[in-house]
Design a protein around this motif. Structure first.
Motif, PDB file in Angstrom:
ATOM      1  N   THR A  89       0.755  -1.253  -0.015  1.00 45.48           N
ATOM      2  CA  THR A  89       0.031  -0.150   0.062  1.00 45.48           C
ATOM      3  C   THR A  89       0.676   1.266   0.015  1.00 45.48           C
ATOM      4  O   THR A  89       0.692   2.268  -0.659  1.00 45.48           O
ATOM      5  N   PHE A  90       1.848   1.180   0.750  1.00 43.24           N
ATOM      6  CA  PHE A  90       3.032   2.557   0.635  1.00 43.24           C
ATOM      7  C   PHE A  90       3.247   2.678  -0.695  1.00 43.24           C
ATOM      8  O   PHE A  90       3.668   3.728  -1.010  1.00 43.24           O
ATOM      9  N   TRP A  91       3.711   1.587  -1.453  1.00 45.15           N
ATOM     10  CA  TRP A  91       4.447   1.963  -2.716  1.00 45.15           C
ATOM     11  C   TRP A  91       3.216   2.384  -3.788  1.00 45.15           C
ATOM     12  O   TRP A  91       3.449   3.231  -4.365  1.00 45.15           O
ATOM     13  N   LYS A  92       2.125   1.899  -3.585  1.00 43.71           N
ATOM     14  CA  LYS A  92       0.968   2.403  -4.482  1.00 43.71           C
ATOM     15  C   LYS A  92       0.822   3.969  -4.055  1.00 43.71           C
ATOM     16  O   LYS A  92       0.691   4.814  -5.107  1.00 43.71           O
ATOM     17  N   VAL A  93       0.817   4.144  -2.780  1.00 45.90           N
ATOM     18  CA  VAL A  93       0.720   5.967  -2.508  1.00 45.90           C
ATOM     19  C   VAL A  93       1.693   6.390  -2.996  1.00 45.90           C
ATOM     20  O   VAL A  93       1.543   7.627  -3.342  1.00 45.90           O
ATOM     21  N   LEU A  94       2.899   6.093  -2.968  1.00 42.20           N
ATOM     22  CA  LEU A  94       4.070   6.687  -3.070  1.00 42.20           C
ATOM     23  C   LEU A  94       4.114   6.937  -4.645  1.00 42.20           C
ATOM     24  O   LEU A  94       4.694   8.016  -5.239  1.00 42.20           O
ATOM     25  N   GLY A  95       3.589   6.053  -5.557  1.00 37.10           N
ATOM     26  CA  GLY A  95       3.369   6.102  -6.792  1.00 37.10           C
ATOM     27  C   GLY A  95       2.457   7.150  -7.270  1.00 37.10           C
ATOM     28  O   GLY A  95       2.567   7.920  -8.314  1.00 37.10           O
ATOM     29  N   VAL A  96       1.217   6.958  -6.531  1.00 36.68           N
ATOM     30  CA  VAL A  96       0.139   8.072  -6.809  1.00 36.68           C
ATOM     31  C   VAL A  96       0.587   9.495  -6.510  1.00 36.68           C
ATOM     32  O   VAL A  96       0.504  10.476  -7.252  1.00 36.68           O
ATOM     33  N   LEU A  97       1.275   9.680  -5.442  1.00 35.73           N
ATOM     34  CA  LEU A  97       1.864  11.040  -4.958  1.00 35.73           C
ATOM     35  C   LEU A  97       2.722  11.438  -6.243  1.00 35.73           C
ATOM     36  O   LEU A  97       3.174  12.510  -6.454  1.00 35.73           O
ATOM     37  N   SER A  98       3.672  10.254  -6.544  1.00 41.13           N
ATOM     38  CA  SER A  98       4.632  10.928  -7.752  1.00 41.13           C
ATOM     39  C   SER A  98       4.027  11.272  -8.736  1.00 41.13           C
ATOM     40  O   SER A  98       4.325  12.214  -9.644  1.00 41.13           O
ATOM     41  N   LEU A  99       2.837  10.651  -9.408  1.00 41.33           N
ATOM     42  CA  LEU A  99       2.198  11.010 -10.424  1.00 41.33           C
ATOM     43  C   LEU A  99       1.477  12.369 -10.294  1.00 41.33           C
ATOM     44  O   LEU A  99       1.431  13.143 -11.125  1.00 41.33           O
ATOM     45  N   LEU A 100       0.996  12.719  -9.155  1.00 41.84           N
ATOM     46  CA  LEU A 100       0.429  13.832  -8.924  1.00 41.84           C
ATOM     47  C   LEU A 100       1.358  14.941  -8.746  1.00 41.84           C
ATOM     48  O   LEU A 100       1.032  16.118  -9.416  1.00 41.84           O
ATOM     49  N   ALA A 101       2.597  14.710  -8.430  1.00 40.33           N
ATOM     50  CA  ALA A 101       3.541  15.799  -8.482  1.00 40.33           C
ATOM     51  C   ALA A 101       3.975  15.850  -9.899  1.00 40.33           C
ATOM     52  O   ALA A 101       3.972  17.190 -10.319  1.00 40.33           O
ATOM     53  N   GLY A 102       4.158  15.133 -10.496  1.00 39.33           N
ATOM     54  CA  GLY A 102       4.339  15.244 -12.221  1.00 39.33           C
ATOM     55  C   GLY A 102       3.292  16.244 -12.920  1.00 39.33           C
ATOM     56  O   GLY A 102       3.428  17.250 -13.709  1.00 39.33           O
ATOM     57  N   ILE A 103       1.801  15.871 -12.393  1.00 40.54           N
ATOM     58  CA  ILE A 103       0.929  16.605 -12.948  1.00 40.54           C
ATOM     59  C   ILE A 103       0.894  17.971 -12.498  1.00 40.54           C
ATOM     60  O   ILE A 103       0.578  18.880 -13.172  1.00 40.54           O
ATOM     61  N   SER A 104       1.246  18.194 -11.145  1.00 42.96           N
ATOM     62  CA  SER A 104       1.304  19.503 -10.518  1.00 42.96           C
ATOM     63  C   SER A 104       2.290  20.523 -11.155  1.00 42.96           C
ATOM     64  O   SER A 104       2.123  21.543 -11.449  1.00 42.96           O
ATOM     65  N   LEU A 105       3.586  19.881 -11.472  1.00 37.85           N
ATOM     66  CA  LEU A 105       4.457  20.361 -12.154  1.00 37.85           C
ATOM     67  C   LEU A 105       4.125  20.972 -13.693  1.00 37.85           C
ATOM     68  O   LEU A 105       4.372  22.116 -14.249  1.00 37.85           O
ATOM     69  N   LEU A 106       3.408  19.835 -14.269  1.00 37.72           N
ATOM     70  CA  LEU A 106       2.836  20.685 -15.717  1.00 37.72           C
ATOM     71  C   LEU A 106       1.875  21.615 -15.579  1.00 37.72           C
ATOM     72  O   LEU A 106       1.952  22.380 -16.519  1.00 37.72           O
ATOM     73  N   MET A 107       0.882  21.490 -14.584  1.00 37.05           N
ATOM     74  CA  MET A 107      -0.173  22.881 -14.591  1.00 37.05           C
ATOM     75  C   MET A 107       0.547  24.148 -14.101  1.00 37.05           C
ATOM     76  O   MET A 107      -0.143  24.880 -14.477  1.00 37.05           O
ATOM     77  N   GLN A 108       1.800  24.210 -13.323  1.00 37.60           N
ATOM     78  CA  GLN A 108       2.380  25.199 -13.048  1.00 37.60           C
ATOM     79  C   GLN A 108       3.203  25.813 -14.019  1.00 37.60           C
ATOM     80  O   GLN A 108       3.426  26.893 -14.151  1.00 37.60           O
ATOM     81  N   SER A 109       3.666  24.932 -15.016  1.00 33.88           N
ATOM     82  CA  SER A 109       4.985  25.338 -15.867  1.00 33.88           C
ATOM     83  C   SER A 109       4.259  26.397 -16.810  1.00 33.88           C
ATOM     84  O   SER A 109       5.279  27.304 -17.215  1.00 33.88           O
ATOM     85  N   PRO A 110       3.018  26.576 -17.330  1.00 38.91           N
ATOM     86  CA  PRO A 110       2.908  27.543 -18.254  1.00 38.91           C
ATOM     87  C   PRO A 110       2.798  29.150 -17.504  1.00 38.91           C
ATOM     88  O   PRO A 110       3.479  30.107 -18.192  1.00 38.91           O
ATOM     89  N   GLY A 111       2.596  29.350 -16.299  1.00 42.50           N
ATOM     90  CA  GLY A 111       2.692  30.634 -15.698  1.00 42.50           C
ATOM     91  C   GLY A 111       4.193  30.783 -15.379  1.00 42.50           C
ATOM     92  O   GLY A 111       4.647  32.205 -15.518  1.00 42.50           O
ATOM     93  N   VAL A 112       4.978  29.872 -15.067  1.00 41.53           N
ATOM     94  CA  VAL A 112       6.607  30.207 -14.684  1.00 41.53           C
ATOM     95  C   VAL A 112       7.229  30.219 -16.222  1.00 41.53           C
ATOM     96  O   VAL A 112       8.072  31.091 -16.227  1.00 41.53           O
ATOM     97  N   PHE A 113       6.855  29.633 -17.370  1.00 42.87           N
ATOM     98  CA  PHE A 113       7.569  29.709 -18.516  1.00 42.87           C
ATOM     99  C   PHE A 113       7.257  31.064 -19.057  1.00 42.87           C
ATOM    100  O   PHE A 113       8.266  31.844 -19.649  1.00 42.87           O
ATOM    101  N   ALA A 114       6.143  31.762 -18.730  1.00 46.41           N
ATOM    102  CA  ALA A 114       5.762  33.256 -19.060  1.00 46.41           C
ATOM    103  C   ALA A 114       6.902  34.321 -18.500  1.00 46.41           C
ATOM    104  O   ALA A 114       7.182  35.166 -19.178  1.00 46.41           O
ATOM    105  N   THR A 115       7.298  33.674 -17.311  1.00 45.65           N
ATOM    106  CA  THR A 115       8.230  34.838 -16.782  1.00 45.65           C
ATOM    107  C   THR A 115       9.704  34.736 -16.977  1.00 45.65           C
ATOM    108  O   THR A 115      10.406  35.317 -16.833  1.00 45.65           O
TER     109      THR A 115
END
Length: 123
Positions: A4-30
């Motif tokens: 279960t720990f590994w599954k949660v860690l995998g989901v959190l890693s995936l969410l971190a990648g999605i979060s980076l993609l969502m924030q990147s357009p705003g940072v790219f513009a600067t």
């Protein structure tokens, strides 16, 4: 560590990648035009790393490899942080020493342990 720990860690890693993609357009513009390619390459590398960790966490046979890669990433980050401490001329000695002590006393040994052992069961 439990499955279960590994599954949660995998989901959190995936969410971190999605979060980076969502924030990147705003940072790219600067970013200035000469730094935009660096930003794209760095973002792609971090999102790819998050995706790799997410996939690796869901396959038990890759756990020892995954922890070693995470440890190697930690060692590189520690070395860069140590370099950055001495490069930053605006830090006073107390701040410099406290950051250095935290890196050398906590993060670097933990990262080196992961690189060497590849597991966290002996802690």
């Amino acid at each position: 560590m439990s499955r279960t720990f590994w599954k949660v860690l995998g989901v959190l890693s995936l969410l971190a990648g999605i979060s980076l993609l969502m924030q990147s357009p705003g940072v790219f513009a600067t970013r200035s035009p000469d730094k935009q390619l660096e930003f794209i390459i760095g973002t792609a590398a971090l999102v790819g790393l998050c995706g790799l960790f997410a996939i690796a966490c869901w396959f038990p046979q890759s756990h020892k490899f995954t922890l070693r890669v995470i440890g190697l990433f930690g060692v590189v980050a520690c070395l860069f942080s140590i370099y950055d401490i001495f490069r930053d001329r605006h830090l006073n000695w107390v701040a410099m020493f406290s950051r250095l002590a935290l890196i050398v006393g906590l993060w670097l040994p933990g990262s080196l342990y992961l690189v060497k052992k590849g597991n966290m069961t002996d802690l």
